[in-house]
Design a protein around this motif. Structure first.
Motif, PDB file in Angstrom:
ATOM      1  N   GLU A  40       0.837  -1.210   0.000  1.00 15.07           N
ATOM      2  CA  GLU A  40       0.000   0.000   0.000  1.00 15.07           C
ATOM      3  C   GLU A  40       0.868   1.254   0.000  1.00 15.07           C
ATOM      4  O   GLU A  40       0.571   2.235  -0.691  1.00 15.07           O
ATOM      5  CB  GLU A  40      -0.906   0.016   1.237  1.00 15.07           C
ATOM      6  CG  GLU A  40      -2.184  -0.760   1.105  1.00 15.07           C
ATOM      7  CD  GLU A  40      -3.137  -0.448   2.241  1.00 15.07           C
ATOM      8  OE1 GLU A  40      -4.183   0.194   1.993  1.00 15.07           O
ATOM      9  OE2 GLU A  40      -2.835  -0.835   3.375  1.00 15.07           O
ATOM     10  N   THR A  74      -8.813  -2.606  -5.565  1.00 13.27           N
ATOM     11  CA  THR A  74      -8.495  -1.639  -4.507  1.00 13.27           C
ATOM     12  C   THR A  74      -7.360  -0.729  -4.952  1.00 13.27           C
ATOM     13  O   THR A  74      -7.383   0.485  -4.728  1.00 13.27           O
ATOM     14  CB  THR A  74      -8.106  -2.371  -3.208  1.00 13.27           C
ATOM     15  OG1 THR A  74      -9.198  -3.190  -2.775  1.00 13.27           O
ATOM     16  CG2 THR A  74      -7.753  -1.377  -2.107  1.00 13.27           C
ATOM     17  N   LYS A  78      -7.268   3.353  -5.486  1.00 15.37           N
ATOM     18  CA  LYS A  78      -6.321   4.201  -4.775  1.00 15.37           C
ATOM     19  C   LYS A  78      -5.434   5.006  -5.722  1.00 15.37           C
ATOM     20  O   LYS A  78      -4.535   5.717  -5.260  1.00 15.37           O
ATOM     21  CB  LYS A  78      -5.449   3.346  -3.852  1.00 15.37           C
ATOM     22  CG  LYS A  78      -6.169   2.855  -2.598  1.00 15.37           C
ATOM     23  CD  LYS A  78      -5.270   1.912  -1.802  1.00 15.37           C
ATOM     24  CE  LYS A  78      -5.914   1.521  -0.484  1.00 15.37           C
ATOM     25  NZ  LYS A  78      -5.788   2.564   0.542  1.00 15.37           N
ATOM     26  N   ARG A 189      -3.484   6.635   1.315  1.00 13.53           N
ATOM     27  CA  ARG A 189      -4.810   7.248   1.302  1.00 13.53           C
ATOM     28  C   ARG A 189      -5.892   6.175   1.349  1.00 13.53           C
ATOM     29  O   ARG A 189      -5.650   5.004   1.045  1.00 13.53           O
ATOM     30  CB  ARG A 189      -4.977   8.097   0.040  1.00 13.53           C
ATOM     31  CG  ARG A 189      -5.070   7.291  -1.263  1.00 13.53           C
ATOM     32  CD  ARG A 189      -4.918   8.163  -2.476  1.00 13.53           C
ATOM     33  NE  ARG A 189      -3.551   8.717  -2.570  1.00 13.53           N
ATOM     34  CZ  ARG A 189      -3.202   9.666  -3.433  1.00 13.53           C
ATOM     35  NH1 ARG A 189      -4.095  10.149  -4.289  1.00 13.53           N
ATOM     36  NH2 ARG A 189      -1.962  10.112  -3.458  1.00 13.53           N
ATOM     37  N   TYR A 190      -7.085   6.594   1.720  1.00 13.48           N
ATOM     38  CA  TYR A 190      -8.229   5.697   1.692  1.00 13.48           C
ATOM     39  C   TYR A 190      -8.868   5.745   0.308  1.00 13.48           C
ATOM     40  O   TYR A 190      -8.813   6.765  -0.380  1.00 13.48           O
ATOM     41  CB  TYR A 190      -9.269   6.100   2.740  1.00 13.48           C
ATOM     42  CG  TYR A 190      -8.841   5.823   4.161  1.00 13.48           C
ATOM     43  CD1 TYR A 190      -8.944   4.547   4.701  1.00 13.48           C
ATOM     44  CD2 TYR A 190      -8.327   6.835   4.966  1.00 13.48           C
ATOM     45  CE1 TYR A 190      -8.542   4.282   6.004  1.00 13.48           C
ATOM     46  CE2 TYR A 190      -7.931   6.591   6.270  1.00 13.48           C
ATOM     47  CZ  TYR A 190      -8.043   5.304   6.782  1.00 13.48           C
ATOM     48  OH  TYR A 190      -7.639   5.054   8.066  1.00 13.48           O
ATOM     49  N   THR A 192     -11.881   6.287  -1.784  1.00 17.90           N
ATOM     50  CA  THR A 192     -13.197   6.914  -1.630  1.00 17.90           C
ATOM     51  C   THR A 192     -14.226   6.183  -2.484  1.00 17.90           C
ATOM     52  O   THR A 192     -13.876   5.479  -3.445  1.00 17.90           O
ATOM     53  CB  THR A 192     -13.150   8.388  -2.045  1.00 17.90           C
ATOM     54  OG1 THR A 192     -12.801   8.470  -3.444  1.00 17.90           O
ATOM     55  CG2 THR A 192     -12.111   9.144  -1.221  1.00 17.90           C
TER      56      THR A 192
END
Length: 255
Positions: A40, A74, A78, A189-190, A192
């Motif tokens: 990540e 995912t 991101k 970061r998440y 959204t």
């Protein structure tokens, strides 16, 4: 600059891992999985380099079973532009080792040009820390491992600050190169909700492992997996003399 980022599906870091009754491994069935935390961080840094106009495209890569596609989606949410899923069966996924990942990445890089390969310094399931150096060796590319800061280093170069036992080490690497991300490089970061929806429309290429000519053959074998020994409960003492006496009783302090 085009960046290829390796991401791996692992048991979520917040899950308490349980050992199988036969001690052949850990329980993964019905357990929450997520993207390897260090991957990540590598992905976040690659996206930041693109936002700084130092990179033109970020492509996420994963070698794994069918469920690895979730991790790639995912990654797309991101900030990755595309994703490549090198597919293996669930049985083969359990045998994947760093060498197989490095070999698959090597084959992809022989077919498509990238200027930088970015991976996490290690995966939290096997803690091998081998994929980046193995890939650099196979490609004969320069490497900068355990990166805590990545900056532009001039035309065709990156300046990388690395965390080492004695402090910090700053190196200048010529592109193309292989980097691995350390914990303090950034804070990911998440994803959204709007970006999660957009990720569904981004391209995800599926490549069977046999098309790359990589054989999933185990290089190592697990003899036994066991729980760490239980720690003994601590105790309390009234004062320093009592502490010294207790240490003498345990043999930690000599008379």
């Amino acid at each position: 600059m085009r960046i290829l980022v390796g991401v791996k599906r692992v048991v979520d870091y917040a899950v308490k891992v349980r050992v199988k009754p036969d001690k052949s491994g850990v329980v993964t069935e019905g357990v929450q999985h997520s993207m390897n935390p260090f991957d990540e961080i590598a992905l976040e840094e690659a996206v930041k380099l693109k936002e700084k106009k130092l990179a033109t495209e970020v492509v996420a890569f994963s070698l794994g079973g069918p469920k690895s596609a979730e991790i790639l989606r995912t990654a797309l949410a991101k900030g990755a532009d595309k994703a490549v899923h090198v597919q293996v069966s669930e049985a083969e996924a359990a045998k994947v080792e760093p060498l197989h990942v490095a070999q698959a990445l090597q084959k992809l890089l022989e077919k498509d040009k990238f200027d930088l390969v970015f991976v996490g310094k290690q995966a939290i399931d096997d803690d091998a820390s081998q994929t980046a150096p193995l890939l650099a060796g196979l490609l004969d590319w320069p490497q900068a491992l355990y990166a805590s800061k990545v900056e532009e280093g001039g035309a065709g170069f990156l300046k990388v600050t690395r965390e080492i036992d004695g402090g910090l080490d700053t190196v200048k690497v010529k592109l193309p190169a292989v980097l691995s991300a350390d914990l303090r490089l950034n804070e990911p970061r998440y994803a959204t909700l709007p970006n999660i929806m957009k990720a569904k429309k981004k391209p995800l290429q599926n490549i069977p492992i046999k098309d790359l000519g990589v054989e999933i053959k185990s290089q190592t074998s697990i003899l036994e997996v066991s729980e760490p020994p239980q720690r003994e409960a601590g105790g309390f003492v009234e004062d320093v003399p009592a502490l010294v006496n207790k240490l003498k009783e345990k043999g930690f302090v000599k008379n």
